[in-house]
Design an enzyme around this catalytic site. Sequence first.
Site, PDB file in Angstrom:
ATOM      1  N   ASN A  17       3.050  -2.468  11.847  1.00 19.44           N
ATOM      2  CA  ASN A  17       1.671  -1.991  11.700  1.00 19.44           C
ATOM      3  C   ASN A  17       0.944  -2.957  10.763  1.00 19.44           C
ATOM      4  O   ASN A  17       1.129  -2.906   9.553  1.00 19.44           O
ATOM      5  CB  ASN A  17       1.680  -0.570  11.121  1.00 19.44           C
ATOM      6  CG  ASN A  17       0.278  -0.067  10.832  1.00 19.44           C
ATOM      7  OD1 ASN A  17      -0.702  -0.592  11.361  1.00 19.44           O
ATOM      8  ND2 ASN A  17       0.172   0.956   9.995  1.00 19.44           N
ATOM      9  N   TRP A  18       0.124  -3.803  11.357  1.00 24.10           N
ATOM     10  CA  TRP A  18      -0.535  -4.852  10.561  1.00 24.10           C
ATOM     11  C   TRP A  18      -1.742  -4.330   9.779  1.00 24.10           C
ATOM     12  O   TRP A  18      -2.327  -5.068   8.993  1.00 24.10           O
ATOM     13  CB  TRP A  18      -0.980  -5.994  11.476  1.00 24.10           C
ATOM     14  CG  TRP A  18       0.135  -6.819  12.029  1.00 24.10           C
ATOM     15  CD1 TRP A  18       1.460  -6.699  11.753  1.00 24.10           C
ATOM     16  CD2 TRP A  18       0.009  -7.910  12.953  1.00 24.10           C
ATOM     17  NE1 TRP A  18       2.174  -7.646  12.449  1.00 24.10           N
ATOM     18  CE2 TRP A  18       1.302  -8.401  13.195  1.00 24.10           C
ATOM     19  CE3 TRP A  18      -1.067  -8.511  13.612  1.00 24.10           C
ATOM     20  CZ2 TRP A  18       1.553  -9.468  14.051  1.00 24.10           C
ATOM     21  CZ3 TRP A  18      -0.825  -9.566  14.470  1.00 24.10           C
ATOM     22  CH2 TRP A  18       0.468 -10.044  14.683  1.00 24.10           C
ATOM     23  N   LYS A  19      -2.160  -3.106  10.064  1.00 23.79           N
ATOM     24  CA  LYS A  19      -3.356  -2.535   9.401  1.00 23.79           C
ATOM     25  C   LYS A  19      -4.541  -3.497   9.552  1.00 23.79           C
ATOM     26  O   LYS A  19      -4.696  -4.083  10.610  1.00 23.79           O
ATOM     27  CB  LYS A  19      -3.033  -2.214   7.938  1.00 23.79           C
ATOM     28  CG  LYS A  19      -1.715  -1.441   7.786  1.00 23.79           C
ATOM     29  CD  LYS A  19      -1.513  -0.885   6.419  1.00 23.79           C
ATOM     30  CE  LYS A  19      -0.102  -0.304   6.324  1.00 23.79           C
ATOM     31  NZ  LYS A  19       0.066   0.611   5.247  1.00 23.79           N
ATOM     32  N   HIS A  95      -1.953   8.314  11.529  1.00 25.02           N
ATOM     33  CA  HIS A  95      -1.468   7.599  10.337  1.00 25.02           C
ATOM     34  C   HIS A  95      -2.139   8.194   9.098  1.00 25.02           C
ATOM     35  O   HIS A  95      -3.314   8.552   9.138  1.00 25.02           O
ATOM     36  CB  HIS A  95      -1.780   6.107  10.453  1.00 25.02           C
ATOM     37  CG  HIS A  95      -1.038   5.289   9.435  1.00 25.02           C
ATOM     38  ND1 HIS A  95      -1.421   5.225   8.124  1.00 25.02           N
ATOM     39  CD2 HIS A  95       0.088   4.545   9.533  1.00 25.02           C
ATOM     40  CE1 HIS A  95      -0.568   4.463   7.449  1.00 25.02           C
ATOM     41  NE2 HIS A  95       0.358   4.033   8.290  1.00 25.02           N
ATOM     42  N   GLU A  97      -3.299   6.909   6.578  1.00 27.32           N
ATOM     43  CA  GLU A  97      -4.504   6.206   6.104  1.00 27.32           C
ATOM     44  C   GLU A  97      -5.739   6.643   6.902  1.00 27.32           C
ATOM     45  O   GLU A  97      -6.861   6.591   6.399  1.00 27.32           O
ATOM     46  CB  GLU A  97      -4.282   4.683   6.186  1.00 27.32           C
ATOM     47  CG  GLU A  97      -3.314   4.230   5.101  1.00 27.32           C
ATOM     48  CD  GLU A  97      -2.577   2.939   5.393  1.00 27.32           C
ATOM     49  OE1 GLU A  97      -2.917   2.249   6.381  1.00 27.32           O
ATOM     50  OE2 GLU A  97      -1.642   2.622   4.637  1.00 27.32           O
ATOM     51  N   GLU A 171       6.733   9.553   7.842  1.00 26.53           N
ATOM     52  CA  GLU A 171       6.219   8.661   6.815  1.00 26.53           C
ATOM     53  C   GLU A 171       5.745   9.474   5.608  1.00 26.53           C
ATOM     54  O   GLU A 171       4.570   9.896   5.552  1.00 26.53           O
ATOM     55  CB  GLU A 171       5.021   7.869   7.357  1.00 26.53           C
ATOM     56  CG  GLU A 171       5.357   6.962   8.515  1.00 26.53           C
ATOM     57  CD  GLU A 171       4.457   5.731   8.489  1.00 26.53           C
ATOM     58  OE1 GLU A 171       4.998   4.630   8.422  1.00 26.53           O
ATOM     59  OE2 GLU A 171       3.235   5.871   8.504  1.00 26.53           O
ATOM     60  N   GLY A 177       3.449   1.945   1.238  1.00 20.07           N
ATOM     61  CA  GLY A 177       2.817   0.881   0.455  1.00 20.07           C
ATOM     62  C   GLY A 177       3.080   0.959  -1.041  1.00 20.07           C
ATOM     63  O   GLY A 177       2.393   0.309  -1.818  1.00 20.07           O
ATOM     64  N   SER A 213       7.568   1.754   2.902  1.00 17.22           N
ATOM     65  CA  SER A 213       8.210   0.726   2.066  1.00 17.22           C
ATOM     66  C   SER A 213       9.545   0.234   2.623  1.00 17.22           C
ATOM     67  O   SER A 213      10.483  -0.041   1.866  1.00 17.22           O
ATOM     68  CB  SER A 213       8.363   1.234   0.629  1.00 17.22           C
ATOM     69  OG  SER A 213       7.074   1.452   0.060  1.00 17.22           O
ATOM     70  N   GLY A 234       4.895  -1.568   7.525  1.00 17.16           N
ATOM     71  CA  GLY A 234       3.547  -2.053   7.210  1.00 17.16           C
ATOM     72  C   GLY A 234       3.617  -3.413   6.535  1.00 17.16           C
ATOM     73  O   GLY A 234       3.762  -4.452   7.171  1.00 17.16           O
ATOM     74  N   GLY A 235       3.538  -3.404   5.209  1.00  8.06           N
ATOM     75  CA  GLY A 235       3.443  -4.637   4.427  1.00  8.06           C
ATOM     76  C   GLY A 235       4.446  -5.715   4.809  1.00  8.06           C
ATOM     77  O   GLY A 235       4.073  -6.885   4.974  1.00  8.06           O
TER      78      GLY A 235
END
Length: 253
Positions: A17-19, A95, A97, A171, A177, A213, A234-235
């Site tokens: 997930n590149w956001k 998600h 976010e 999640e 994150g 994470s 993600g990150g």
Amino acid sequence: MEEALTRATVPKLLVANWKLNPQIEAEAVRLARASDAKNIVIAPPFPFLVAVGKALKRATLGAQDVFWKLHGAYTGGVSPLMLRALGVRYVIVGHSERRALGETDTMVNKKARAALRAGLAPILCVGEPLAVRRKGLAAAKRFVAHQLRADLRGVSPSSVISHQSLVVAYEPLWAIGTGRAATPADAAEMAEFIKGLLVKSYKLKVSVLYGGSVNVRNAGAFLAEPAIDGALVGGASLQAAEFRKMISINQRS
Ligand code: PEP
């Protein structure tokens, strides 16, 4: 031998997930080429879907969101059929976010159903906030069960053709994150719980990913859990070298 066969036929899934990253298409294509492997889903921002889709030979294209309407006066909306036409197979819905920006369970439910109707596989994100987790894993399970019931209302077994046409990503909010992942044992217990609940209440067989994470140091431990069918990353998916190592770990698991 039997275990090796099971693993070969049900590969684990790594979803990147590149956001809201990267900033330019050339960088997205470079990252996509570096992450291109089987059992990988790449979810770039909407404007890069076409270029990333063309760059991928082995990985599958995903999107980070979808709207539930197919046409009409919905400024900014992107329909599931539009995504399908671009070669998208998976779409992240719910998600945290997006929920933090005001997305409700009712909206998540509409998105999940619209995606399934269009032949997209929703990756439905659920997970409890820290205040709930502090009360213990049982409280976290109750929270997640409530989300699943609301988000999957009206989803019938016939709309879920295989275990990978509906994916749930557990999640926990406090792990996203933050560098503070859940323990693999807790994530596996939650994955078992989610699978059991969905089979019992909805006759739905789903894959369950863990997200929050996940990185090159802990990926192996999550992927080694039989109840966990993969990871939503993600990150770490934005670091090409780190993500390549995670792909190798996944291929060995
Ligand atoms: C995510 O984007 O869903 C996620 C889990 O992010 P991170 O891996 O950075 O925690």
